[in-house]
Design an enzyme around this catalytic site. Structure first.
Site, PDB file in Angstrom:
ATOM      1  N   ASP A 357       0.843  -1.180   0.000  1.00 16.99           N
ATOM      2  CA  ASP A 357       0.000   0.000   0.000  1.00 16.99           C
ATOM      3  C   ASP A 357       0.892   1.249   0.000  1.00 16.99           C
ATOM      4  OD1 ASP A 357      -2.797   1.018   0.407  1.00 16.99           O
ATOM      5  OD2 ASP A 357      -1.885   1.899   2.198  1.00 16.99           O
ATOM      6  N   GLU A 386       1.487   0.189  -4.920  1.00 11.45           N
ATOM      7  CA  GLU A 386       1.025   1.477  -5.418  1.00 11.45           C
ATOM      8  C   GLU A 386       2.237   2.400  -5.496  1.00 11.45           C
ATOM      9  OE1 GLU A 386      -3.414   2.323  -3.917  1.00 11.45           O
ATOM     10  OE2 GLU A 386      -1.979   2.281  -2.298  1.00 11.45           O
TER      11      GLU A 386
END
Ligand code: CA
Length: 677
Positions: A357, A386
């Site tokens: 993340d 990400e």
């Protein structure tokens, strides 16, 4: 393997090497954080708890603590400590130790650190591998007793190229909570261990559904212990995605059938992973090392105040996560923590991949160490993330694990927001349309996705909507998708952006959008339930919405049977044909040839060929045509004996029929795929 009891006995013999501070230099602009660079570090794998034959040992890393106490309990969340022990500072490595005779299995513990003359609140530490209900006390359990039958032989699927992986992103509750799931263990790890579950219409749900769809890996939303769901009051049915980390190395209690028994959540998560492995499916864990749910109250702060989080020069928490804080992977002990934590999940739980993340909050060196350590452990482990932050960080941009820096990272992939936004329209502007829904001007950006952001002679990256250069040097660096748990689901996005059009157009556009994802180079990723046209009633940030918004209604599988068949066909096509999964940039530049189309005259039309048995494909040439316009288009196909693989919302990797080529019609919002031998 990493930290069961036996391994710990071994570790206690060979442990002890401190990290080398000489390798460190400041990667942030924060003068405040520079003070932590020289702190002594400790990399032994006996941190916090180890149990050997006749002793239970504790070792907390807290270099600047003025004193440290260990509290021992009989219970996981109530009652007073039956013993409190002053811990002893170890020399030079910043740790504090205590030993208690015997194996204290069944007991619980907390640490308490004295800092600036004050005793901080109790903490289970940062390395608790089992916890009491709600994760406030660490539990001492015999990890070897949590293994399901056959665990020592359990193995995830072997992965030769990360582009062979097909990712299916799911939340435990979404998959099983709806009454139509037919699953007994609703919202639990065990939901995916139940074979033979059916929707009211008699169609497969749960793990049988995953097998039928054919995806290679599930990507589970955060499943470590998080903060927001009260595990002692599960009857409240509170929902959360889980991006509020509390204990990084123990599973979340609300997904277990008994959060009060520390071993149950461990055993049941392993049972889930074993069931998926037995079905040939790998398990990717979403990991959120980039921030903690609480600031001063986090286990990091209660253990080593100041160290694990980044700060601005005034000492305030910096907040690149947008959640109140960010962690400091650029500091040795935090970097080591992330590396050892993923190694622990890969070893103890047989996890097959990690999705980071807000990965760009971490520095490039840390991510490279993560990937290197995991590759040594198991070369099939897939790491992706990400490649962005949610807000600014003191970490200097050149050190961030950004999408644009992916070529500096080995064996790590990033999500392509290029393809995502170009295909369906901007993620945050609900009404905005994209290539697949008739908006012109996105053709070049879709092409960037098709070639997995690798250099290609026919793609002008300067015309890209998001990134302006070929940032990937290999297709293994790219994950393509059109939707995930964040933002509107694909169904909701189409309902908002195509409002006023009949539903059949939205179903067609959904098929086209996913056809682009599944035929593009790189690794495809889909959000659970979109194969049955699942929606979230227009709620874009459903992180704490009730099950009535988030749960997948499995009656949709009969209602949208044609949609499911199409997705199944897409998965089968990709698995059968390596041309869609070329594993290097040179092959893509050589074998993938776009047909010349003037987008200013004929927008929303892309046509290309995969040529010369690309990547060893049995098909000599595959012709792929995408028509994102609301009207039919005519294309000229070379005259030959073609197999029609996909046409007007139908797909069959074995062939729907044949064609001699020539002028062919491509229906509105649809893909035409042809192949010749
Ligand atoms: Ca929890």
């Amino acid at each position: 393997m990493y930290s069961n009891t036996k391994a710990l006995i071994m570790a206690s013999i060979i442990m002890g090497a401190a990290l080398a501070p000489a390798a460190l230099h400041a990667r942030t602009n924060s003068e405040y954080d520079a003070r932590f660079i020289d702190w002594p570090t400790y990399s032994g794998d006996d941190l916090e708890l180890s149990v050997d034959n006749d002793m239970t040992r504790f070792r907390l890393w807290s270099p600047k603590a003025e004193a440290v106490r260990l509290n021992l309990y009989d219970n996981g969340h109530t009652g007073k400590a039956y013993s409190t022990i002053e811990m002893t500072p170890d020399s030079n490595n910043g740790t504090w130790t205590a030993s208690v005779p015997g194996q204290l299995f069944g007991k619980f513990y907390t640490f308490q650190v004295k800092s600036d003359g004050k005793w901080l609140n109790e903490t289970p530490g940062v390395w608790a591998k089992a916890v009491g209900v709600n994760g406030k006390r660490a539990a001492i359990i015999d990890m070897t007793k949590t293994n399901p039958e056959g665990w020592s032989e359990d193995k995830g699927p072997e992965v030769k190229s990360f582009n062979d992986v097909i990712l299916y992103e799911m939340h435990h509750r979404d998959m099983s909570m709806h009454p139509s799931s037919g699953i007994a263990n609703k919202g639990k790890f065990l939901a995916l261990t139940e074979p033979g579950t059916l929707s009211p219409e008699g169609l497969a749900t749960g793990i049988d559904h995953l097998k039928e769809l054919g995806v290679t890996h599930v990507h589970i939303l955060p499943s470590y212990d998080y903060n927001s769901v009260d595990e002692a009051n599960l009857q409240l049915n509170t929902y959360n995605w889980g991006y509020d980390p509390q204990n990084y190395n123990a599973p979340e209690g609300s997904y277990s059938t008994n959060p009060s028994d520390p071993a149950t959540r461990v055993r049941e998560m392993k049972q889930m992973i074993k069931a998926l492995h037995d079905a040939g499916i790998g398990v990717v864990m979403d990991v959120v090392y980039n921030h903690t749910a609480e600031n001063d109250g986090s286990n990091f702060e209660l253990t080593a105040p100041g160290y694990y989080h980044r700060h601005w020069n005034d000492g305030s928490y910096s907040d690149a996560s947008g959640c109140g804080n960010e962690t400091a992977s650029d500091l040795a002990q935090m970097r080591d923590y992330i590396v050892n934590s993923v190694k622990y999940w890969a070893g103890e739980y047989h996890v097959d991949g990690f999705r980071f993340d807000l990965m760009a909050i971490h520095d490039i060196d840390t991510m490279n160490e993560v990937a290197k350590a995991l590759k040594e452990q198991n070369p099939s482990i897939f790491v992706y993330g990400e490649g962005w932050t949610a807000s600014d960080s003191p970490l200097q941009p050149e050190h961030r694990a950004l999408k644009e820096n992916v070529a500096k990272m080995e064996n790590i992939a990033v999500f392509s927001d290029d393809l995502r936004d170009a295909v369906k329209g901007h993620f945050s502007a609900a009404e905005d349309r994209g290539f697949a829904t008739g908006k012109p001007g996105n053709e070049e950006t879709v092409k960037i996705g098709i070639v997995a952001a690798t250099p290609h002679p026919q793609v002008d990256f300067k015309k890209g909507n998001n990134s302006k250069f070929p940032y990937a040097s290999s297709p293994e660096m790219i994950v393509n998708y059109v939707s995930c748990h964040d933002d509107l689901s694909l169904t909701d996005k189409l309902r908002k952006s195509m409002a006023g059009e009949p539903e059949e157009n939205m179903l067609a556009a959904a098929k086209l959008a996913q056809t682009i994802v599944f035929t593009s180079q790189g690794t495809p990723f889909m959000f659970a339930g979109e194969e049955v046209f699942r929606d979230k009633q227009g709620v874009h940030n459903s992180y704490k919405s009730p099950d009535s918004i988030n749960a997948i209604d499995w009656s949709n599988k009969a209602r949208y049977a044609d949609q499911f068949d199409y997705y199944k066909g897409l998965v089968a096509l990709r698995k059968a044909h390596p041309a869609f999964r070329m594993n290097n940039a040179a092959d893509i530049a050589h074998h993938l040839k776009f047909d010349k189309i003037d987008s200013s005259k004929t927008p929303n039309l892309i046509s290309y060929s995969l040529t010369d048995n690309a990547n060893g494909d049995e098909w000599k040439e595959i012709k792929v045509v995408f028509n994102g316009a609301s009207e039919a288009r005519t294309v000229n196909i070379k005259k030959d004996n073609w197999i029609v693989v996909a046409d007007d919302g139908k797909i069959n990797p074995e062939g729907l029929g044949t064609s001699k080529g020539g002028k062919m019609t491509v229906a509105p919002y649809s893909a035409l795929i042809l192949a010749r031998k």
